[in-house]
Design an enzyme around this catalytic site. Structure first.
Site, PDB file in Angstrom:
ATOM      1  N   LYS A   1       0.858  -1.201   0.000  1.00 33.17           N
ATOM      2  CA  LYS A   1       0.000   0.000   0.000  1.00 33.17           C
ATOM      3  C   LYS A   1       0.889   1.244   0.000  1.00 33.17           C
ATOM      4  O   LYS A   1       2.112   1.142   0.200  1.00 33.17           O
ATOM      5  CB  LYS A   1      -0.906  -0.028   1.229  1.00 33.17           C
TER       6      LYS A   1
ATOM      7  N   ARG B   1     -10.563   0.294  15.005  1.00 27.60           N
ATOM      8  CA  ARG B   1     -10.509   1.005  13.730  1.00 27.60           C
ATOM      9  C   ARG B   1     -11.508   0.311  12.808  1.00 27.60           C
ATOM     10  O   ARG B   1     -12.656   0.723  12.754  1.00 27.60           O
ATOM     11  CB  ARG B   1      -9.076   0.965  13.196  1.00 27.60           C
TER      12      ARG B   1
ATOM     13  N   TYR C   1      16.850  30.026   8.121  1.00 30.65           N
ATOM     14  CA  TYR C   1      15.617  30.670   8.601  1.00 30.65           C
ATOM     15  C   TYR C   1      15.539  30.645  10.124  1.00 30.65           C
ATOM     16  O   TYR C   1      15.903  29.653  10.755  1.00 30.65           O
ATOM     17  CB  TYR C   1      14.392  29.953   8.040  1.00 30.65           C
TER      18      TYR C   1
ATOM     19  N   MET D   1      12.842  24.717   2.429  1.00 31.09           N
ATOM     20  CA  MET D   1      12.010  23.988   1.467  1.00 31.09           C
ATOM     21  C   MET D   1      12.866  23.186   0.482  1.00 31.09           C
ATOM     22  O   MET D   1      12.564  22.033   0.181  1.00 31.09           O
ATOM     23  CB  MET D   1      11.122  24.974   0.689  1.00 31.09           C
TER      24      MET D   1
HETATM   25  C1  LIG Z   1      -0.282  -1.522   6.905  1.00 34.06           C
HETATM   26  C2  LIG Z   1      -0.843  -2.817   7.354  1.00 34.06           C
HETATM   27  C3  LIG Z   1      -0.011  -3.916   7.563  1.00 34.06           C
HETATM   28  C4  LIG Z   1       1.504  -3.825   7.489  1.00 34.06           C
HETATM   29  O1  LIG Z   1       1.968  -3.183   8.658  1.00 34.06           O
HETATM   30  P1  LIG Z   1       3.537  -3.042   8.945  1.00 34.06           P
HETATM   31  O2  LIG Z   1       3.595  -2.484  10.314  1.00 34.06           O
HETATM   32  O3  LIG Z   1       4.067  -2.099   7.928  1.00 34.06           O
HETATM   33  O4  LIG Z   1       4.110  -4.395   8.811  1.00 34.06           O
HETATM   34  C5  LIG Z   1      -0.597  -5.137   7.867  1.00 34.06           C
HETATM   35  N1  LIG Z   1      -1.949  -5.251   7.986  1.00 34.06           N
HETATM   36  C6  LIG Z   1      -2.772  -4.192   7.824  1.00 34.06           C
HETATM   37  C7  LIG Z   1      -4.232  -4.393   7.985  1.00 34.06           C
HETATM   38  C8  LIG Z   1      -2.256  -2.945   7.525  1.00 34.06           C
HETATM   39  O5  LIG Z   1      -3.079  -1.908   7.375  1.00 34.06           O
END
Ligand SMILES: *Cc1c(COP(=O)(O)O)cnc(C)c1O
Length: 358
Positions: free
Chosen positions: A35, A131, A253, A301
């Site tokens: 992802k 969640r 800055y 930046m």
């Molecule tokens: C992002 C995610 C993972 C992977 O998590 P890591 O900590 O990067 O290994 C696994 N399962 C779900 C449901 C996630 O959202």
């Protein structure tokens, strides 16, 4: 010449990290989590580099999954948040893309689904993170509803841990999830990277490592290399100017840095618009032509400043590693009060990516 900044992505390291992560859970399949554009490494490039060894891929967006399918990636895929509307369920089924089913409204879409190929459902249980997912008490009825529909193939029961990476561990959540999971007769998937490496009893049938694929540790107490991982990305840029400053002079800055001695400083072609965190303090480690030094003053930046006082041979064109090979991303993340995850995902599209072959 293009601006001298680059993100080097080491596909051989990512392959090593995938295999090393899977070896932690020898009895389970390992879905490579790609992802967020493979945590900033490029989802398509990573999927292609892992295509002949990965058991499957886990993503978020249907569009990304379809892009991989069009590019010829045949492995199982699952979408961690499942369908976002009825239309998604149809396209997922047609393209053999599985997905989480975490809420009743998703079951309602599936009940309208008409498809020759079944939709592969991963029932998601909320074991305490609050969640996504069905409460454990509601899960059996959800499973019954899914099993009743001919266009759905319920394959897996999954959950996600909130504290697998720290001393609190997974005990409370696992106690809620495990009996339900065992009783379901489904494949079990619970472990993220942290649980894959430290909570073997949660491996089940499919683990879901993400961060470790990219060489970063999920834990506070060790960095990736100590877990046997290799950095997936190295961010580096060159020195484009040199200044000599006297005691009392300021840098950058806000004039947050004031020299206490004569100094030689190098201006580096990397700033927060490239994804280097603005919040790091002076002295945050960098490697200048492989030698350890530190930042000076605030990150701007498009530029940041490094101390060259102890590096007389360094100058215009010297190569500055911001993180990656030789400088763990965790070090910079700690200085910024964040995680390697966030730094990887925040690399700007204006930074050219260079892929080292798998
Ligand atoms: C992002 C995610 C993972 C992977 O998590 P890591 O900590 O990067 O290994 C696994 N399962 C779900 C449901 C996630 O959202």
């Amino acid at each position: 010449m293009t601006r001298p900044i680059r993100l080097e992505i080491d596909l051989a390291a990512i392959r090593h990290n995938y295999q090393h992560s899977r070896q932690q859970a020898p009895g389970a399949r390992a879905y490579a989590v790609i992802k967020a554009d493979a945590y900033g490494h490029g989802a398509l490039e990573v999927a292609q580099a892992l295509a002949d060894i990965a058991d499957g891929f886990a993503l978020l967006n249907l569009e990304d999954a379809l892009r991989l399918r069009r590019a010829g990636i045949q492995q199982p895929m699952t979408l961690l948040e499942g369908a976002f509307d009825l239309e998604d369920t149809v396209r997922m089924a047609e393209n053999r893309i599985a997905g989480a089913v975490h809420s009743p409204h998703q079951i309602a879409w599936l009940e309208q689904l008409q498809s020759d190929l079944p939709f592969e459902a991963w029932l998601k249980v909320n074991s305490g993170m609050n969640r996504l997912g069905f409460q454990p008490e509601a899960a059996p009825a959800a499973m019954d509803r899914l099993r009743a529909h001919p266009a759905v193939k319920l394959s897996t029961i999954m959950t996600h841990f909130a504290t697998a990476d720290d001393a609190r561990g997974v005990a409370g959540q696992w106690e809620k999830f495990e009996p339900l999971a065992r009783a379901s007769g489904l494949a079990i998937s619970a472990a993220n990277s942290a649980a894959t490496f430290r909570h073997a009893h949660t491996h089940g049938d499919a683990v879901r490592p993400g961060i470790t694929l990219y060489g970063c540790s999920p834990f506070d107490d060790v960095n990736g290399p100590e877990l046997g991982l290799k950095p997936g990305m190295t961010l580096s840029a060159d020195i484009i100017a040199v200044q000599h400053i006297q005691p009392g002079e300021i840098v950058g800055y806000g004039a947050t840095f004031q020299a206490e001695r004569p100094m030689r400083i190098g201006i580096v072609a990397c700033g927060y618009a490239d994804g280097y965190p603005r919040v790091v303090p002076s002295g945050t480690p960098v490697l200048v032509d492989g030698k350890l030094s530190g930042t000076v003053g605030r990150v701007s930046m498009d530029m940041l400043v490094v101390d060259l006082s102890a590096l007389p041979e360094a100058g215009i064109g010297s190569h500055v590693t911001l993180w990656g090979q030789g400088l763990p991303i965790e070090t910079i993340a700690r200085a910024a009060g964040t995680l390697g995850y966030e730094l990887m995902c925040a690399i700007s599209t204006r930074v050219p990516r260079h892929y080292l072959p798998a």
